[in-house]
Design an enzyme around this catalytic site. Sequence first.
Site, PDB file in Angstrom:
ATOM      1  N   SER A 127      40.671  42.418  39.265  1.00  0.00           N
ATOM      2  CA  SER A 127      41.301  42.596  37.951  1.00  0.00           C
ATOM      3  C   SER A 127      41.961  43.960  37.900  1.00  0.00           C
ATOM      4  O   SER A 127      41.548  44.891  38.601  1.00  0.00           O
ATOM      5  CB  SER A 127      40.248  42.497  36.840  1.00  0.00           C
ATOM      6  OG  SER A 127      40.789  42.865  35.583  1.00  0.00           O
ATOM      7  N   TYR A 140      32.148  44.884  33.553  1.00  0.00           N
ATOM      8  CA  TYR A 140      33.205  44.052  34.131  1.00  0.00           C
ATOM      9  C   TYR A 140      34.132  44.895  35.000  1.00  0.00           C
ATOM     10  O   TYR A 140      34.461  44.520  36.131  1.00  0.00           O
ATOM     11  CB  TYR A 140      33.990  43.382  33.007  1.00  0.00           C
ATOM     12  CG  TYR A 140      35.147  42.529  33.468  1.00  0.00           C
ATOM     13  CD1 TYR A 140      34.944  41.214  33.872  1.00  0.00           C
ATOM     14  CD2 TYR A 140      36.447  43.032  33.493  1.00  0.00           C
ATOM     15  CE1 TYR A 140      36.007  40.422  34.287  1.00  0.00           C
ATOM     16  CE2 TYR A 140      37.508  42.257  33.909  1.00  0.00           C
ATOM     17  CZ  TYR A 140      37.284  40.949  34.311  1.00  0.00           C
ATOM     18  OH  TYR A 140      38.328  40.174  34.739  1.00  0.00           O
ATOM     19  N   ALA A 142      33.566  47.783  36.432  1.00  0.00           N
ATOM     20  CA  ALA A 142      32.871  48.252  37.630  1.00  0.00           C
ATOM     21  C   ALA A 142      32.745  47.128  38.654  1.00  0.00           C
ATOM     22  O   ALA A 142      32.912  47.352  39.867  1.00  0.00           O
ATOM     23  CB  ALA A 142      31.495  48.787  37.259  1.00  0.00           C
ATOM     24  N   SER A 143      32.466  45.924  38.183  1.00  0.00           N
ATOM     25  CA  SER A 143      32.325  44.796  39.114  1.00  0.00           C
ATOM     26  C   SER A 143      33.638  44.505  39.824  1.00  0.00           C
ATOM     27  O   SER A 143      33.654  44.209  41.027  1.00  0.00           O
ATOM     28  CB  SER A 143      31.829  43.549  38.372  1.00  0.00           C
ATOM     29  OG  SER A 143      32.822  42.988  37.530  1.00  0.00           O
ATOM     30  N   LYS A 144      34.743  44.595  39.108  1.00  0.00           N
ATOM     31  CA  LYS A 144      36.030  44.288  39.708  1.00  0.00           C
ATOM     32  C   LYS A 144      36.504  45.415  40.638  1.00  0.00           C
ATOM     33  O   LYS A 144      37.190  45.146  41.641  1.00  0.00           O
ATOM     34  CB  LYS A 144      37.065  44.009  38.617  1.00  0.00           C
ATOM     35  CG  LYS A 144      36.756  42.759  37.790  1.00  0.00           C
ATOM     36  CD  LYS A 144      36.634  41.511  38.659  1.00  0.00           C
ATOM     37  CE  LYS A 144      36.494  40.245  37.829  1.00  0.00           C
ATOM     38  NZ  LYS A 144      36.444  39.021  38.649  1.00  0.00           N
ATOM     39  N   ILE A 173      45.756  37.321  31.328  1.00  0.00           N
ATOM     40  CA  ILE A 173      46.088  35.925  31.601  1.00  0.00           C
ATOM     41  C   ILE A 173      45.375  35.044  30.577  1.00  0.00           C
ATOM     42  O   ILE A 173      44.213  35.276  30.248  1.00  0.00           O
ATOM     43  CB  ILE A 173      45.635  35.514  33.021  1.00  0.00           C
ATOM     44  CG1 ILE A 173      46.123  36.532  34.062  1.00  0.00           C
ATOM     45  CG2 ILE A 173      46.122  34.108  33.351  1.00  0.00           C
ATOM     46  CD1 ILE A 173      47.625  36.663  34.176  1.00  0.00           C
TER      47      ILE A 173
END
Length: 251
Positions: A127, A140, A142-144, A173
Amino acid sequence: MTGRLAGKVAIVTGAGSGIGKASVELFRNEGATVVGADLHGAEFECDAGDEEQVDALVAHTVRDHGGLDIFFANAGVSGGFDSIFDQDANDWAEILRVNLIGPFLAIKYAAPVMKGRGGGSIVATASVAGLRSGAGGPAYSASKAGVINLVKVAATQLAGANIRVNAICPGLIETGMTEFIFERARSKGQESQIGHLNPLKRGGAPIEIANAALFLASDEASYVNGQAIVVDGGLSSSHPFNHQSYGRTTT
């Protein structure tokens, strides 16, 4: 059979809706045999962050279709927009489990099978939130960011195997994850404000990410490896500011 993925066998996770669903349809139209996986709404029920289930997904695909050439690790969760101080470790653990451990498991179980076939392509959904702050919640984001680094490390560790590992970094999106943003804007008559911070001044559609995934999955991307391809309408091309439309004059 013709098409850019003719004769290929692919797995797509998060296939029940949005980007995953669009990718399944596109890959099939391009000649691939595709196993779509999701918690709900796909032919194979799978939790993308569960090791036993991902192992079973790959084994099922190999058993029923003779091998695996493409794995699009697309499944993810948003986790909301709460601040660091409003989340706890359990919130972070679940978001990281799906968004980051999921692509790790895809690589772990797909790569050995692909190596036996002479190569393959693994694509993960990251992302723009993984590039800098402001596009998602803290866990979110950090995960991406982790996904972006993961594909680089995996590409290096798979040197010589002819397995390419890349990520896609979507911007805004319209999917199930972001539906509330679009619906809220439409309900307020503010649809023109959707995506107004990017130079294209619009949100994106799932097929636009699926097209990028198709490119990375296909032999057309045969020399693309360890990269994070941004598909965001230009959002991340600059620091945020109020874009004026082309040709507009100010007084």
